[in-house]
Design a protein around this motif. Sequence first.
Motif, short mmCIF file in Angstrom:
data_model
loop_
_atom_site.label_atom_id
_atom_site.label_comp_id
_atom_site.label_asym_id
_atom_site.label_seq_id
_atom_site.Cartn_x
_atom_site.Cartn_y
_atom_site.Cartn_z
N LEU A 63 0.75 -1.26 0.07
CA LEU A 63 -0.02 0.17 0.14
C LEU A 63 0.93 1.20 -0.07
CD1 LEU A 63 -2.99 1.01 0.20
CD2 LEU A 63 -2.63 0.86 2.42
N SER A 64 0.93 2.21 -0.84
CA SER A 64 1.55 3.36 -1.11
C SER A 64 1.22 4.45 0.07
CB SER A 64 1.15 4.21 -2.34
OG SER A 64 0.04 4.72 -2.36
N PHE A 65 2.18 5.35 0.59
CA PHE A 65 1.74 6.04 1.63
C PHE A 65 0.57 7.01 1.24
CE2 PHE A 65 3.05 9.60 4.37
CZ PHE A 65 2.84 8.91 5.59
N ALA A 66 0.58 7.35 -0.20
CA ALA A 66 -0.57 8.16 -0.45
C ALA A 66 -1.73 7.57 -0.14
CB ALA A 66 -0.56 8.58 -1.85
N HIS A 67 -2.23 6.21 -0.45
CA HIS A 67 -3.17 5.42 -0.11
C HIS A 67 -3.48 5.51 1.23
CE1 HIS A 67 -2.62 4.64 -4.38
NE2 HIS A 67 -4.17 4.27 -4.64
N LEU A 68 -2.43 5.30 2.00
CA LEU A 68 -2.27 5.15 3.36
C LEU A 68 -3.04 6.28 4.01
CD1 LEU A 68 -2.08 3.20 5.83
CD2 LEU A 68 0.44 4.13 5.88
N LEU A 69 -2.57 7.69 3.52
CA LEU A 69 -3.04 8.70 3.89
C LEU A 69 -4.52 8.96 3.66
CD1 LEU A 69 -0.40 11.09 2.95
CD2 LEU A 69 -0.92 10.50 5.36
N LYS A 70 -4.97 8.44 2.47
CA LYS A 70 -6.33 8.31 2.04
C LYS A 70 -7.11 7.51 2.83
CE LYS A 70 -9.49 7.64 -1.98
NZ LYS A 70 -9.46 7.31 -3.32
N SER A 71 -6.63 6.38 3.21
CA SER A 71 -7.43 5.55 4.14
C SER A 71 -7.72 6.01 5.53
CB SER A 71 -6.70 4.10 4.34
OG SER A 71 -7.16 3.20 4.98
N GLU A 72 -6.53 6.55 6.15
CA GLU A 72 -6.65 7.21 7.43
C GLU A 72 -7.56 8.63 7.39
OE1 GLU A 72 -5.67 6.17 10.33
OE2 GLU A 72 -4.56 4.26 9.32
N ALA A 80 -2.97 -4.74 6.23
CA ALA A 80 -2.99 -3.93 4.65
C ALA A 80 -1.68 -3.26 4.53
CB ALA A 80 -4.32 -3.12 4.70
N GLU A 81 -1.08 -2.76 5.86
CA GLU A 81 -0.01 -2.05 6.00
C GLU A 81 0.82 -2.51 6.92
OE1 GLU A 81 2.97 -0.96 5.36
OE2 GLU A 81 1.83 0.29 3.69
N PRO A 82 1.55 -3.57 6.69
CA PRO A 82 2.58 -4.16 7.72
C PRO A 82 3.53 -3.27 8.51
CG PRO A 82 2.32 -5.73 5.88
CD PRO A 82 2.07 -4.47 5.56
N ARG A 83 3.77 -2.30 7.40
CA ARG A 83 5.18 -1.24 8.13
C ARG A 83 4.33 -0.39 9.22
NH1 ARG A 83 6.46 1.71 2.52
NH2 ARG A 83 4.25 1.39 2.49
N ARG A 84 4.57 -0.62 10.62
CA ARG A 84 3.79 -0.04 11.55
C ARG A 84 4.25 1.42 11.90
NH1 ARG A 84 2.48 -4.66 16.03
NH2 ARG A 84 1.90 -6.34 14.55
N GLY A 85 5.39 1.77 11.39
CA GLY A 85 5.79 3.03 11.52
C GLY A 85 4.95 4.04 10.69
N VAL A 131 7.36 8.48 19.79
CA VAL A 131 8.35 7.61 19.77
C VAL A 131 8.08 6.53 20.65
CG1 VAL A 131 10.80 7.14 20.49
CG2 VAL A 131 10.20 9.20 19.13
N LEU A 132 7.42 6.69 21.92
CA LEU A 132 6.91 5.83 22.75
C LEU A 132 5.97 4.68 22.27
CD1 LEU A 132 7.38 7.61 26.31
CD2 LEU A 132 9.12 5.82 25.50
N GLY A 133 5.07 5.36 21.30
CA GLY A 133 3.73 4.87 20.78
C GLY A 133 4.21 4.09 19.80
N TRP A 134 5.41 4.53 19.23
CA TRP A 134 6.20 3.74 17.79
C TRP A 134 6.64 2.48 18.27
CZ3 TRP A 134 11.33 3.47 16.94
CH2 TRP A 134 11.59 2.44 15.54
N ALA A 135 7.36 2.62 19.70
CA ALA A 135 7.97 1.66 20.05
C ALA A 135 7.14 0.32 20.57
CB ALA A 135 8.93 1.88 21.15
N ALA A 136 6.09 0.82 21.26
CA ALA A 136 5.15 -0.19 21.74
C ALA A 136 4.28 -0.87 20.39
CB ALA A 136 3.87 0.74 22.54
N LEU A 137 4.13 -0.17 19.44
CA LEU A 137 3.31 -0.58 18.18
C LEU A 137 3.99 -1.53 17.73
CD1 LEU A 137 1.03 -0.31 16.20
CD2 LEU A 137 2.24 1.37 15.21
N ARG A 138 5.68 -1.36 17.59
CA ARG A 138 6.34 -2.21 16.95
C ARG A 138 6.66 -3.72 17.78
NH1 ARG A 138 9.80 -1.60 12.86
NH2 ARG A 138 11.43 -2.64 13.83
N SER A 139 6.62 -3.52 19.01
CA SER A 139 6.98 -4.55 20.00
C SER A 139 5.78 -5.50 20.41
CB SER A 139 7.80 -4.18 20.91
OG SER A 139 7.07 -3.25 21.83
N ARG A 140 4.61 -4.98 20.35
CA ARG A 140 3.35 -5.63 20.62
C ARG A 140 2.69 -6.10 19.75
NH1 ARG A 140 1.02 -1.26 24.87
NH2 ARG A 140 2.97 -0.75 26.07
#
Length: 266
Positions: free
Chosen positions: A19-28, A107-112, A255-264
């Motif tokens: 999923l491209s980042f543009a489509h991800l922005l549209k989805s959000e 749909a988008e495994p790249r959590r960051g 940053v803390l939220g990103w770390a939690a999203l990646r590790s859980r």
Amino acid sequence: MTALTAAPRRATHTDTHRLSFAHLLKSETIKILTLRSTWWSLGVTAALSVGISLLIALATSGHNAGMAPTTIILAPTQFTMLVAGILGAIVVTGEYSTGMIRSTLTAEPRRGAVLLAKAIVVALTMMVTTVVIYAVAIAATAPLLGTSVDWSTPADSVVPLALGVVSMACFTLMGVGFGFLLRSGAGAIAVTVGVLFVLPIMLSLFSIAGPEWMWVVESGRYLPVSAAGSLTQPGVEDVLEPAVTMAGWVVGPLVLGWAALRSRDA
């Protein structure tokens, strides 16, 4: 003589489409703008901001109170910041409560990228809403004040209003960070309100404890509400310290939220 049939070929999945980042922005954008809680939050923000500005303008009109129109427009920020922070929190935790976050991460495994897209959309939504609110408040208070914002002096008009728009986006991003970190609606809202509203009051109470406790009171200048107040003060010249403080309160939770999203697991 029997015809030979070709052996079935094993399917190989070579499509690495993402999923491209543009489509991800549209989805959000679609997800956020179709939530009733988003429109309720934005509506409450508008009602509080315009309503409080009108009350202040009405109370000061004809009394030569010396409050600049820009100050009157920005005064409600100490209340609307709570709604902004809560909006950022519930936009994230709502996905966890419904389980939609699993579909998003499938749909988008790249959590960051997911966190970044959601942060951008929520921040832009709040910024656009705040610009509209300020415009309405300026137009509504001008007849009561007998004057309007003096746009000829950017330091007293454009700059504090623009920094007010940025501050509202920062409060929203704090909520987003706490939402990803805690995943609980109640928990994220409690922490957001605690940092934005409760903690400043607690620190100010130490002013009655004597000079030896003044360092606690002085530490309040490093809270986001104090930083926003310094940034949006008309004519302010030293913006480096409050800007760094505000940036730290935004980057830290994200940053803390990103770390939690990646590790859980979702």
